[in-house]
Design a protein around this motif. Structure first.
Motif, PDB file in Angstrom:
ATOM      1  N   SER A  65      30.515  70.879  35.621  1.00  0.00           N
ATOM      2  CA  SER A  65      29.167  71.020  36.639  1.00  0.00           C
ATOM      3  C   SER A  65      29.944  70.674  37.902  1.00  0.00           C
ATOM      4  O   SER A  65      29.655  71.297  39.023  1.00  0.00           O
ATOM      5  CB  SER A  65      28.107  70.264  36.211  1.00  0.00           C
ATOM      6  OG  SER A  65      27.383  70.438  35.149  1.00  0.00           O
TER       7      SER A  65
ATOM      8  N   GLU B 170      32.369  73.741  39.095  1.00  0.00           N
ATOM      9  CA  GLU B 170      31.558  74.838  39.329  1.00  0.00           C
ATOM     10  C   GLU B 170      30.935  74.747  40.559  1.00  0.00           C
ATOM     11  O   GLU B 170      30.875  75.703  41.339  1.00  0.00           O
ATOM     12  CB  GLU B 170      30.570  74.921  38.362  1.00  0.00           C
ATOM     13  CG  GLU B 170      30.945  75.520  36.838  1.00  0.00           C
ATOM     14  CD  GLU B 170      29.985  75.646  35.877  1.00  0.00           C
ATOM     15  OE1 GLU B 170      30.439  76.028  34.670  1.00  0.00           O
ATOM     16  OE2 GLU B 170      28.967  74.668  35.974  1.00  0.00           O
TER      17      GLU B 170
ATOM     18  N   GLN C  33      25.149  84.507  35.175  1.00  0.00           N
ATOM     19  CA  GLN C  33      23.540  84.464  34.690  1.00  0.00           C
ATOM     20  C   GLN C  33      23.577  83.484  33.330  1.00  0.00           C
ATOM     21  O   GLN C  33      24.473  83.564  32.499  1.00  0.00           O
ATOM     22  CB  GLN C  33      23.179  86.040  34.004  1.00  0.00           C
ATOM     23  CG  GLN C  33      21.986  86.236  33.349  1.00  0.00           C
ATOM     24  CD  GLN C  33      20.932  85.713  34.358  1.00  0.00           C
ATOM     25  OE1 GLN C  33      20.726  86.650  35.390  1.00  0.00           O
ATOM     26  NE2 GLN C  33      19.968  85.071  34.137  1.00  0.00           N
ATOM     27  N   ALA C  34      22.504  82.685  33.459  1.00  0.00           N
ATOM     28  CA  ALA C  34      22.484  81.694  32.160  1.00  0.00           C
ATOM     29  C   ALA C  34      21.860  82.519  30.967  1.00  0.00           C
ATOM     30  O   ALA C  34      20.957  83.321  31.548  1.00  0.00           O
ATOM     31  CB  ALA C  34      21.349  80.550  32.656  1.00  0.00           C
ATOM     32  N   GLU C  35      22.308  82.426  29.983  1.00  0.00           N
ATOM     33  CA  GLU C  35      22.025  82.857  28.800  1.00  0.00           C
ATOM     34  C   GLU C  35      21.720  82.033  27.746  1.00  0.00           C
ATOM     35  O   GLU C  35      21.040  82.660  26.597  1.00  0.00           O
ATOM     36  CB  GLU C  35      23.244  84.012  28.366  1.00  0.00           C
ATOM     37  CG  GLU C  35      23.844  84.996  29.106  1.00  0.00           C
ATOM     38  CD  GLU C  35      22.820  86.159  29.199  1.00  0.00           C
ATOM     39  OE1 GLU C  35      21.500  86.227  28.626  1.00  0.00           O
ATOM     40  OE2 GLU C  35      22.964  87.002  30.355  1.00  0.00           O
ATOM     41  N   GLY C  36      21.702  80.968  27.634  1.00  0.00           N
ATOM     42  CA  GLY C  36      21.105  80.078  26.601  1.00  0.00           C
ATOM     43  C   GLY C  36      21.879  80.307  25.427  1.00  0.00           C
ATOM     44  O   GLY C  36      21.374  79.730  24.254  1.00  0.00           O
TER      45      GLY C  36
ATOM     46  N   ASP D 274      25.820  77.188  29.616  1.00  0.00           N
ATOM     47  CA  ASP D 274      25.668  77.752  30.801  1.00  0.00           C
ATOM     48  C   ASP D 274      26.187  76.902  31.917  1.00  0.00           C
ATOM     49  O   ASP D 274      26.322  75.540  31.432  1.00  0.00           O
ATOM     50  CB  ASP D 274      24.033  77.991  31.219  1.00  0.00           C
ATOM     51  CG  ASP D 274      23.435  79.003  30.100  1.00  0.00           C
ATOM     52  OD1 ASP D 274      24.163  80.056  29.894  1.00  0.00           O
ATOM     53  OD2 ASP D 274      22.220  78.827  29.873  1.00  0.00           O
TER      54      ASP D 274
ATOM     55  N   PHE E 268      25.313  77.986  38.616  1.00  0.00           N
ATOM     56  CA  PHE E 268      25.749  79.343  38.858  1.00  0.00           C
ATOM     57  C   PHE E 268      24.832  79.594  40.263  1.00  0.00           C
ATOM     58  O   PHE E 268      23.802  79.270  40.524  1.00  0.00           O
ATOM     59  CB  PHE E 268      25.283  80.324  37.820  1.00  0.00           C
ATOM     60  CG  PHE E 268      25.689  80.146  36.564  1.00  0.00           C
ATOM     61  CD1 PHE E 268      27.161  80.047  36.480  1.00  0.00           C
ATOM     62  CD2 PHE E 268      25.047  80.216  35.513  1.00  0.00           C
ATOM     63  CE1 PHE E 268      27.765  79.853  35.282  1.00  0.00           C
ATOM     64  CE2 PHE E 268      25.663  80.308  34.010  1.00  0.00           C
ATOM     65  CZ  PHE E 268      27.012  80.084  33.900  1.00  0.00           C
TER      66      PHE E 268
ATOM     67  N   THR F 206      26.145  90.524  29.072  1.00  0.00           N
ATOM     68  CA  THR F 206      25.926  89.728  30.492  1.00  0.00           C
ATOM     69  C   THR F 206      26.826  90.243  31.441  1.00  0.00           C
ATOM     70  O   THR F 206      28.095  90.738  31.241  1.00  0.00           O
ATOM     71  CB  THR F 206      25.627  88.268  30.156  1.00  0.00           C
ATOM     72  OG1 THR F 206      25.142  87.595  31.313  1.00  0.00           O
ATOM     73  CG2 THR F 206      27.154  87.749  29.966  1.00  0.00           C
TER      74      THR F 206
ATOM     75  N   ARG G 124      30.924  85.907  34.399  1.00  0.00           N
ATOM     76  CA  ARG G 124      30.781  84.670  35.250  1.00  0.00           C
ATOM     77  C   ARG G 124      32.130  84.503  36.179  1.00  0.00           C
ATOM     78  O   ARG G 124      33.180  84.414  35.410  1.00  0.00           O
ATOM     79  CB  ARG G 124      30.515  83.650  34.278  1.00  0.00           C
ATOM     80  CG  ARG G 124      29.207  83.482  33.579  1.00  0.00           C
ATOM     81  CD  ARG G 124      29.154  82.313  32.528  1.00  0.00           C
ATOM     82  NE  ARG G 124      27.878  82.738  31.888  1.00  0.00           N
ATOM     83  CZ  ARG G 124      27.354  81.791  30.782  1.00  0.00           C
ATOM     84  NH1 ARG G 124      27.888  80.837  30.360  1.00  0.00           N
ATOM     85  NH2 ARG G 124      25.961  82.033  30.547  1.00  0.00           N
TER      86      ARG G 124
END
Length: 566
Positions: free
Chosen positions: A160, A163, A171-174, A180, A183, A210, A213
């Motif tokens: 984190s 980033e 895109q957050a995808e879980g 994730d 972003f 997706t 990233r």
């Protein structure tokens, strides 16, 4: 009587030395400088100033003498580098000449090395994916190699941290196996990609398509502007729109007033003091004069790139370490890994003939690993992810035609069918026999021994490659594409430019080089945080993990200095 030049030694003494100015070197310098340390960053390459020295960044193809194509003259001295398409006329001055710094091959290895401040952070692909506990726990669960000394929870806050500063759009995808992150807004898929995504995920509910990233900004950060969709990233970005040392970490380090940058300087070896049981500095060769100078510091961060850092360790011999600094285990140089790729599938579609897109998005899409995840079991270990691209075919589709006249011009002026390709990036297992060693029979331009490469992909990777191609074809066909063709264009270690391992992390000094904080087990004031430290390779692009490990190790180093433990 020994003549000690104490004034010269004092002038060349710093709190920390960072070897290399690439992705991890930049992070090490930034973090250490911001924590108040006086830092010397040593770079073997030439100075490359942000914006000013990106000579072809705004040039159209016709404004470059040979339209980006390598001439025979540009190929000279690059016997290994010319194998790959990363080296072009647009960025030819950024790369190291193999002729000056050769290496020898027992088996083919494509080592692609930069020769500039910023290193490969100027030319990297910018893929920024986290590893998960699926990756950190795999070795232990499968009895392969050794266990990582850390888990995802140890690195999550540092992911984190890096980033947020670097700027990662996505895109957050879980997905638990692709965590994730922090972003910026994702880049948008085009209409055809959205269509394929719907079809693919309906046919394969356990799979996800997706947007990739990537370390390209979609929102400005400070004086770094958002991406302009030019897709000329490998030339250097005058907008600072992707993460690089020049655009990001170097300005932050310089701002502190604590950084000294030394260019055109090769780190030959680390100086080890038997009495102190510590490293006290490094020996540095001036690239032009070939004179050697010693620089001293309390801590040393090796960030020269995986194999270059391992070269420095192997070349740092002493009575205490006759086989290389910190090599009590004998594994230094072993367990070399790289991702294997160039296997997948492509196809075309006549749908959406009235649709097009604008700009040249510098990122494709991504299909995360699904093989050997959950209840999915395969006849090999680990897995792969896909990078993908799509576009309308353009005028080049007419090259093979023999047409002339107005009708032919009209034909090639209109966009053709949509095309899409999927290419897998697969994990390579850590094998002891995949290794580098010093070859003393060959010398570089500065009289140093060179590295000898002995690395290959084995049965597990070959089984995976068949699956990479077959599954890519199956997904494209399920999405309704026509003319689907699977491919395997062969992949050799080094080609993916994700070389890692050779100074791996581990809990036991008998089987590893580094501890959980990236410190050399036997020389705690030496840290290695580039790709050399990796214990397994996973299948994700690794640079984000290197960044997080570097920031974490730098924080630990400063805390240990405060405790006077180093």
């Amino acid at each position: 009587m020994i003549n000690l030049n104490l004034k010269a030694e004092a002038a060349n003494t710093y709190d920390a030395i960072v070897v290399g100015s690439g992705i991890t070197g930049g992070w090490a310098a930034k973090e250490l400088c911001e924590k108040g340390l006086k830092v010397l960053m040593i770079e073997r390459g030439r100075q490359l100033e942000h914006v000013k020295d990106y000579e072809t960044a705004t040039a159209a193809p016709w404004e470059v003498p040979h339209r980006g194509v390598l001439t025979n003259e540009l190929k000279k001295g690059h016997q290994f580098l010319v194998r790959e398409k990363v080296y072009t006329e647009f960025n030819h001055s950024y790369w190291m000449k193999d002729g000056d710094s050769p290496y020898t091959e027992e088996k083919r290895f494509d080592w692609q090395r930069a020769d500039i401040v910023g290193g490969r952070s100027i030319m990297w692909g910018r893929g920024s994916l986290r590893l998960s506990d699926l990756d950190f726990e795999a070795n232990a669960k499968e009895g392969i190699g050794i266990d990582w000394p850390i888990r995802y929870k140890d690195l999550a806050p540092w992911y984190s941290h890096v980033e947020a500063f670097a700027g990662i759009s996505g895109q957050a995808e879980g997905l638990p196996h692709l965590p994730d992150g922090v972003f910026q807004p994702p880049m948008e898929m085009n209409c055809f990609e959205k269509h394929v995504k719907g079809k693919l995920e309906a046919a394969f509910p356990e799979r996800r398509m997706t947007i990739f990233r990537t370390a390209n900004l979609t929102q400005a950060i400070g004086d770094r502007n958002k991406c302009q969709y030019r897709d000329r990233c490998s030339r250097g970005c005058p907008f600072g729109a992707y993460f690089s040392t020049q655009a990001s970490t170097l300005p932050a380090a310089v701002k502190t007033g604590n950084l000294t940058l030394l260019t055109d300087s090769l780190v030959n070896s680390i100086i080890y003091d038997d009495n102190k049981g510590k490293a006290t500095g490094v020996r540095v060769i001036d690239k032009h004069t070939k004179e050697m100078t010693e620089y001293h510091a309390r801590i040393i961060f090796l960030n020269a790139s995986a194999l270059a850092s391992t070269f420095v360790l192997l070349n740092s011999t002493s009575a205490r370490f006759p086989q290389g600094l910190g090599n009590d285990s004998g594994v230094l140089g072993h367990y070399l890994m790289d991702h294997h790729f160039h296997a997948g599938a492509s196809g075309s579609s006549e749908e959406f003939a009235d649709k097009y897109y604008h700009g040249q998005r510098p990122a494709g899409f991504y299909i995360p690993r699904f093989a050997n995840v959950g209840n999915d079991k395969r006849g090999y270990l680990r897995g792969f992810g896909y990078t993908g691209y799509s576009s309308r075919t353009g005028w080049a589709r007419g090259i093979a035609e023999l047409g002339v006249g107005g009708a032919f011009k009209d034909y090639i002026s209109e966009p053709g069918p949509w095309q899409m390709g999927l290419m897998g990036f697969g994990e390579c297992l850590p094998y002891k026999e995949n290794m580098v060693s010093l070859d003393t029979s060959v010398k570089d331009a500065w009289g140093q021994p060179v590295l000898k490469m002995n690395c290959e992909f084995k049965e597990n990777e070959m089984k995976m490659r068949k699956d990479m191609a077959a599954e890519a074809a199956a997904m494209l066909e399920a999405a309704g594409l026509k003319n689907v063709q699977a491919f395997d264009r062969a992949s050799y270690p080094g080609m993916a430019i994700h070389e890692m391992g050779t100074a791996r992390m581990g809990r036991d000094p008998k089987t590893s080089v580094l501890n959980e904080w990236n410190q050399v087990h036997a020389v705690k004031n030496v840290f290695v945080t580039d790709g050399a430290c990796m214990t397994s390779s996973a299948c994700q692009n690794p640079s984000l993990t290197y960044m997080a490990l570097t920031a974490r190790a730098a924080n630990h180093a400063v805390e240990e200095l405060k405790r006077q433990s180093l």
